[in-house]
Design an enzyme around this catalytic site. Structure first.
Site, PDB file in Angstrom:
ATOM      1  N   GLU A 127       2.150  -8.588  12.094  1.00 24.62           N
ATOM      2  CA  GLU A 127       1.953  -9.605  11.056  1.00 24.62           C
ATOM      3  C   GLU A 127       3.306 -10.110  10.555  1.00 24.62           C
ATOM      4  O   GLU A 127       4.138  -9.322  10.107  1.00 24.62           O
ATOM      5  CB  GLU A 127       1.145  -9.000   9.896  1.00 24.62           C
ATOM      6  CG  GLU A 127      -0.291  -8.703  10.318  1.00 24.62           C
ATOM      7  CD  GLU A 127      -0.986  -7.656   9.451  1.00 24.62           C
ATOM      8  OE1 GLU A 127      -0.572  -7.449   8.299  1.00 24.62           O
ATOM      9  OE2 GLU A 127      -1.941  -7.028   9.950  1.00 24.62           O
ATOM     10  N   GLU A 140      -5.179  -4.967  11.991  1.00 21.82           N
ATOM     11  CA  GLU A 140      -4.371  -3.872  12.520  1.00 21.82           C
ATOM     12  C   GLU A 140      -4.999  -3.180  13.722  1.00 21.82           C
ATOM     13  O   GLU A 140      -4.294  -2.786  14.647  1.00 21.82           O
ATOM     14  CB  GLU A 140      -4.068  -2.837  11.423  1.00 21.82           C
ATOM     15  CG  GLU A 140      -3.004  -3.275  10.415  1.00 21.82           C
ATOM     16  CD  GLU A 140      -3.524  -4.210   9.334  1.00 21.82           C
ATOM     17  OE1 GLU A 140      -4.764  -4.394   9.267  1.00 21.82           O
ATOM     18  OE2 GLU A 140      -2.721  -4.749   8.568  1.00 21.82           O
ATOM     19  N   PHE A 186       3.241  -1.370   6.457  1.00 26.79           N
ATOM     20  CA  PHE A 186       3.213  -0.115   5.700  1.00 26.79           C
ATOM     21  C   PHE A 186       2.453   0.969   6.490  1.00 26.79           C
ATOM     22  O   PHE A 186       1.357   0.711   6.994  1.00 26.79           O
ATOM     23  CB  PHE A 186       2.538  -0.323   4.347  1.00 26.79           C
ATOM     24  CG  PHE A 186       3.369  -1.136   3.397  1.00 26.79           C
ATOM     25  CD1 PHE A 186       4.178  -0.522   2.444  1.00 26.79           C
ATOM     26  CD2 PHE A 186       3.366  -2.524   3.445  1.00 26.79           C
ATOM     27  CE1 PHE A 186       4.956  -1.269   1.572  1.00 26.79           C
ATOM     28  CE2 PHE A 186       4.138  -3.288   2.577  1.00 26.79           C
ATOM     29  CZ  PHE A 186       4.940  -2.653   1.633  1.00 26.79           C
ATOM     30  N   ALA A 187       3.039   2.171   6.522  1.00 27.52           N
ATOM     31  CA  ALA A 187       2.424   3.260   7.286  1.00 27.52           C
ATOM     32  C   ALA A 187       1.011   3.558   6.807  1.00 27.52           C
ATOM     33  O   ALA A 187       0.155   3.992   7.577  1.00 27.52           O
ATOM     34  CB  ALA A 187       3.286   4.519   7.183  1.00 27.52           C
ATOM     35  N   ASP A 188       0.755   3.298   5.526  1.00 27.12           N
ATOM     36  CA  ASP A 188      -0.573   3.544   4.955  1.00 27.12           C
ATOM     37  C   ASP A 188      -1.673   2.802   5.733  1.00 27.12           C
ATOM     38  O   ASP A 188      -2.823   3.226   5.736  1.00 27.12           O
ATOM     39  CB  ASP A 188      -0.614   3.064   3.503  1.00 27.12           C
ATOM     40  CG  ASP A 188       0.585   3.541   2.719  1.00 27.12           C
ATOM     41  OD1 ASP A 188       0.426   4.396   1.846  1.00 27.12           O
ATOM     42  OD2 ASP A 188       1.710   3.061   2.990  1.00 27.12           O
ATOM     43  N   PHE A 189      -1.312   1.678   6.371  1.00 27.56           N
ATOM     44  CA  PHE A 189      -2.332   0.874   7.044  1.00 27.56           C
ATOM     45  C   PHE A 189      -2.828   1.541   8.330  1.00 27.56           C
ATOM     46  O   PHE A 189      -3.718   1.031   8.994  1.00 27.56           O
ATOM     47  CB  PHE A 189      -1.823  -0.548   7.331  1.00 27.56           C
ATOM     48  CG  PHE A 189      -1.283  -1.275   6.126  1.00 27.56           C
ATOM     49  CD1 PHE A 189      -1.565  -0.854   4.840  1.00 27.56           C
ATOM     50  CD2 PHE A 189      -0.469  -2.393   6.273  1.00 27.56           C
ATOM     51  CE1 PHE A 189      -1.056  -1.515   3.723  1.00 27.56           C
ATOM     52  CE2 PHE A 189       0.043  -3.059   5.166  1.00 27.56           C
ATOM     53  CZ  PHE A 189      -0.241  -2.619   3.893  1.00 27.56           C
ATOM     54  N   ILE A 190      -2.249   2.682   8.664  1.00 26.41           N
ATOM     55  CA  ILE A 190      -2.810   3.517   9.740  1.00 26.41           C
ATOM     56  C   ILE A 190      -4.283   3.760   9.459  1.00 26.41           C
ATOM     57  O   ILE A 190      -5.094   3.847  10.386  1.00 26.41           O
ATOM     58  CB  ILE A 190      -2.049   4.860   9.823  1.00 26.41           C
ATOM     59  CG1 ILE A 190      -0.723   4.649  10.530  1.00 26.41           C
ATOM     60  CG2 ILE A 190      -2.879   5.925  10.549  1.00 26.41           C
ATOM     61  CD1 ILE A 190       0.153   5.884  10.577  1.00 26.41           C
ATOM     62  N   HIS A 246       0.553   2.220  -0.647  1.00 25.72           N
ATOM     63  CA  HIS A 246       1.752   1.646  -0.013  1.00 25.72           C
ATOM     64  C   HIS A 246       2.947   2.592  -0.080  1.00 25.72           C
ATOM     65  O   HIS A 246       4.097   2.138  -0.093  1.00 25.72           O
ATOM     66  CB  HIS A 246       2.150   0.323  -0.690  1.00 25.72           C
ATOM     67  CG  HIS A 246       1.263  -0.843  -0.367  1.00 25.72           C
ATOM     68  ND1 HIS A 246       0.012  -0.991  -0.896  1.00 25.72           N
ATOM     69  CD2 HIS A 246       1.449  -1.922   0.429  1.00 25.72           C
ATOM     70  CE1 HIS A 246      -0.527  -2.113  -0.438  1.00 25.72           C
ATOM     71  NE2 HIS A 246       0.329  -2.699   0.369  1.00 25.72           N
TER      72      HIS A 246
HETATM   73  C1  LIG Z   1      -4.529  -3.541   5.844  1.00 28.11           C
HETATM   74  C2  LIG Z   1      -3.433  -4.339   5.298  1.00 28.11           C
HETATM   75  N1  LIG Z   1      -2.680  -5.097   6.134  1.00 28.11           N
HETATM   76  C3  LIG Z   1      -1.665  -5.831   5.655  1.00 28.11           C
HETATM   77  C4  LIG Z   1      -1.369  -5.827   4.324  1.00 28.11           C
HETATM   78  C5  LIG Z   1      -0.182  -6.601   3.792  1.00 28.11           C
HETATM   79  N2  LIG Z   1      -0.663  -7.794   3.092  1.00 28.11           N
HETATM   80  C6  LIG Z   1      -0.866  -7.780   1.760  1.00 28.11           C
HETATM   81  S1  LIG Z   1      -1.477  -9.211   1.211  1.00 28.11           S
HETATM   82  C7  LIG Z   1      -1.474  -9.884   2.737  1.00 28.11           C
HETATM   83  C8  LIG Z   1      -1.936 -11.298   2.936  1.00 28.11           C
HETATM   84  C9  LIG Z   1      -3.316 -11.512   2.440  1.00 28.11           C
HETATM   85  O1  LIG Z   1      -3.669 -12.848   2.624  1.00 28.11           O
HETATM   86  P1  LIG Z   1      -4.985 -13.435   1.992  1.00 28.11           P
HETATM   87  O2  LIG Z   1      -6.136 -12.583   2.331  1.00 28.11           O
HETATM   88  O3  LIG Z   1      -5.049 -14.856   2.373  1.00 28.11           O
HETATM   89  O4  LIG Z   1      -4.756 -13.286   0.421  1.00 28.11           O
HETATM   90  P2  LIG Z   1      -3.673 -14.009  -0.503  1.00 28.11           P
HETATM   91  O5  LIG Z   1      -2.433 -13.186  -0.445  1.00 28.11           O
HETATM   92  O6  LIG Z   1      -3.454 -15.369   0.007  1.00 28.11           O
HETATM   93  O7  LIG Z   1      -4.264 -13.970  -1.863  1.00 28.11           O
HETATM   94  C10 LIG Z   1      -0.997  -8.974   3.673  1.00 28.11           C
HETATM   95  C11 LIG Z   1      -0.844  -9.240   5.115  1.00 28.11           C
HETATM   96  C12 LIG Z   1      -2.156  -5.015   3.477  1.00 28.11           C
HETATM   97  N3  LIG Z   1      -1.903  -4.925   2.171  1.00 28.11           N
HETATM   98  N4  LIG Z   1      -3.185  -4.313   3.973  1.00 28.11           N
END
Ligand SMILES: Cc1ncc(C[n+]2csc(CCOP(=O)(O)OP(=O)(O)O)c2C)c(N)n1
Ligand SMILES: [Mg+2]
Lengths: 335, 325
Positions: A29, A71, A94-98, A140
């Site tokens: 990502e 993921e 972030f490793a937590d996303f495992i 996180h």
């Molecule tokens: C499982 C997971 N993958 C990646 C992330 C990192 N992350 C946090 S917010 C985000 C984008 C989210 O986009 P959207 O759903 O459009 O919400 P917005 O931020 O636009 O409100 C990402 C990739 C996360 N927190 N959790």
């Protein structure tokens, strides 16, 4: 040779590995960033921690691949590409996303070679930013490497400085088995001397960072610098310690740890994860099992308490083992 | 659609409260007073309020990493929230959760969530409980244009249809997931149609217009509450800040933010509508503004003075503890 941050050392390793071997690509990502965006500045981001900065510009969209937030599919795609001969380096932020992609890591990627009777290779690397220190709270801040160490079929790497990060990552990319590469995010800005050319550090070879007679200290990741500070401060009190950074928790350099414990007779193991079924308990068990007769004192674990990582800065400071806690534990063994 | 004046004032007050909460949080983060990762909801207020004005305390919502607005709209205590952001032990979550985990279970707020698409499956569970107990409650989950690409979101949508539960999926399309545009990350041309493909109706809204969201959300929530199974709301919206505080926003077009603030501000739009219809005077809205500003000021003053957590609190609320060392 020049001073580099851990972030830059990893970035350099990725650039060099990709330049050398066309089968290496990165996927995750925002590893490029700004895809589809009206600014047109694709590649401007280079990962949310900036680790893949400049890679899109040098290697283009076929080798620096942004994905939707998916993921499981990212890890699966890396595993699949690796099964057919590519050398992907996926970033899971972030490793937590495992938690989201555990099946693809544990039941798929980590089992191919064994379950297929040794006839397959899966040379995929999955990179994660791990650990606490940012008030990022329960989802996180986890290290996760201690959990992943439990699974046969996965190699687990935890660099504690920029030099090791570069050499271990280049080794990971060359390795024919799946490697989980945990970058303690508190160390991204830490600097040390790093050669400009490519080099590898073999897995399963611990680094000896201090040598002493009284106590063996084993520390991982973010805790290594704290252990160094604790040990150096004790020098003036006439206490000297071995400090071992295993660098890879799987394979683990058991020999280095046992040899040192046999010489000092005392062991302190330090990690920022909670105590149960973690690396500190694992190494304590190793000493109890294989160096019992050398031990002059109980083996001590310095680790986080059995709780999720709290948000509040004061609570997090109490949660992650401090230099003082490491120091007082070492002294306790000598009292 | 005409609404009672009390409702109009309430909707405006809620949107303004979210706006000022976020702007003040932004300032306090820049001052170094608030730690951690914070994602601001400024610009999207009409979405949260347009949905939550249909809900009562027994209904549930589950939010995202960008959760302050949803929580305020559902009735979270603003002072307790500000204390939580400041990491005080008097915060809504005793300083354990912070911005990404604000929750208030008594108000039906099942939490902001740091895991993208962690919420929708949990919301299906709350909806399933409502179906089993036949209590007419609905469970709303908020998702972004990025979150809907996660497997957990797909699974939750399908399961909600299979189980015929009163789950409402609200998708706020602010066009970006972190630094990636929806043009890239959503493979099909039309996310609304893709969502309908799961087998429930999706109502479209202009996320800068409270009345548009209120109307669409009303249809979706009525559908679910009446026992017809899940429904969706798809709102086009825009965030006025970066993804997180400190984001350099390389993805924006020149002038994009000015344009958003000028043309997609729900507060401005609301005032314009009221000026046209004459239902509420500008002075009445001004006096709401003053009240909100005073509340936010008070929340920060109280948060700064509030008790700090002590180390032994780390191990509370975790059922089991083990001594080490
Ligand atoms: C499982 C997971 N993958 C990646 C992330 C990192 N992350 C946090 S917010 C985000 C984008 C989210 O986009 P959207 O759903 O459009 O919400 P917005 O931020 O636009 O409100 C990402 C990739 C996360 N927190 N959790
Ligand atoms: Mg979005």
């Amino acid at each position: 040779m020049s001073e580099k941050t851990m972030r830059d050392a990893i970035n350099e390793a990725l650039h060099q590995a990709m330049a050398e071997d066309e089968s290496v690509f990165i996927i995750g990502e925002d590893v490029a960033g700004c895809n589809g965006a009206p600014s047109g500045k694709v590649g401007e981001v280079g990962g949310v921690f900036g680790v893949t900065s400049g890679i899109y510009k040098e290697f283009g969209p076929d080798r620096c691949i942004d994905t939707p937030i998916s993921e499981s599919a990212i890890v699966g795609a890396a595993a699949g590409a690796a099964l057919v001969g590519m050398r992907p380096v996926a970033e899971i932020m972030f490793a937590d996303f495992i938690g989201v992609c555990m099946d693809q890591i544990v039941n798929q990627m980590g089992k191919f070679r064994y379950m297929f009777g040794g006839k397959s290779k899966c040379p995929a690397v999955i990179r994660f930013a791990s650990g606490g220190g940012f008030s990022a709270a329960g989802q996180h801040s986890q290290s996760m490497y201690q959990v992943m160490t439990a699974f046969p079929g996965l190699k687990v790497v935890i660099p504690a400085n920029a030099y090791d990060a570069k050499g271990l990552l280049l080794q990971a990319i060359k390795d024919d088995d799946p490697v989980l590469f945990f970058e303690p995010k508190a160390l991204y800005q830490e600097v040390c001397e790093v050669p400009d050319e490519m080099y590898t550090i073999p897995f399963g070879e611990a680094a000896f960072l201090r040598e002493g007679d009284d106590v063996t200290v084993v520390a991982f990741g973010q805790m290594v610098n704290r252990a160094v500070a604790a040990i150096d401060a004790l020098e003036s009190e006439g206490v000297s310690c071995d400090l071992i950074d295993p660098r890879t928790s799987s394979p683990l350099d058991e020999g280095a740890i046992l040899e040192s414990v046999e010489a000092t007779g005392r062991l302190v193991v330090v990690d920022e994860s909670p105590p149960r079924c973690g690396l500190t308990a694992d190494i304590a068990a190793l000493a109890a099992d294989r160096a019992f007769h050398s031990l002059k004192a109980p083996v001590k674990q310095v680790c986080a308490p059995h709780s999720p990582t709290p948000f509040s800065p004061e609570l997090e400071a109490a949660y992650i083992p401090s230099v003082e806690r490491i120091q007082s534990t070492i002294k306790q063994l000598l009292a | 659609m005409s609404l009672p004046k009390k409702k109009l004032l309430q909707a405006y007050r809620q949107m303004k409260t979210i706006r000022e909460f976020e702007e003040r949080a932004h300032a306090e983060i820049m001052n170094g007073q608030i730690a951690g990762f914070t994602h601001l909801y400024t610009g999207q207020e009409a979405n949260a309020v347009g949905v939550c004005e249909h809900l009562n305390d027994e209904d549930t919502i589950i939010s995202t990493h960008r959760g302050h607005g949803h929580c305020i709209a559902k009735g979270a205590d603003v002072i307790g929230m500000m204390k939580e952001l400041f990491g005080s032990s008097e915060g809504l979550c005793k300083g354990k959760g912070g911005s990404m985990h604000v929750a208030d279970i008594e108000k039906g707020i099942l939490g902001a969530n740091g895991i993208v698409a962690g919420g929708p499956p949990i919301s299906v569970g709350a909806a399933l409980a409502a179906r089993i107990r036949k209590n007419k409650r609905v469970a709303v989950s908020f998702s972004g244009d990025g979150s809907v690409n996660q497997g957990t979101c797909f699974e939750a949508m399908n399961l909600a249809v299979v189980l015929n539960v009163p789950a409402v999926f609200v998708i706020e399309n602010n066009y970006y997931s972190e630094h990636t545009n929806i043009e890239y990350a959503v493979g099909c041309d039309d996310l609304k149609t893709r969502t309908e493909g799961f087998g429930f109706p999706v109502f479209v809204a202009d996320g800068a217009d409270f009345f548009s969201v209120f109307d669409a959300a009303g249809k979706a929530i009525d559908h679910a509450r009446a026992g017809n199974g899940p429904a969706g709301v798809f709102a086009e919206t825009g965030r006025f800040h970066g993804h997180f505080v400190g984001d350099p926003q390389h993805y924006r077009a020149d002038g994009e933010l000015d344009d958003l603030r000028e043309h997609s501000c729900c507060l401005k739009r609301f005032r314009e509508k009221m000026a046209e219809s004459g239902e509420v005077s500008q002075e009445e809205l001004d006096s709401i503004d003053a009240g909100v500003l005073a509340l936010i000021e008070q929340s920060v003053a109280e948060a700064k003075a509030a008790a700090r957590p002590t180390p032994e609190q780390v191990g509370n609320d975790v059922y089991i503890s083990y001594g080490t060392g």
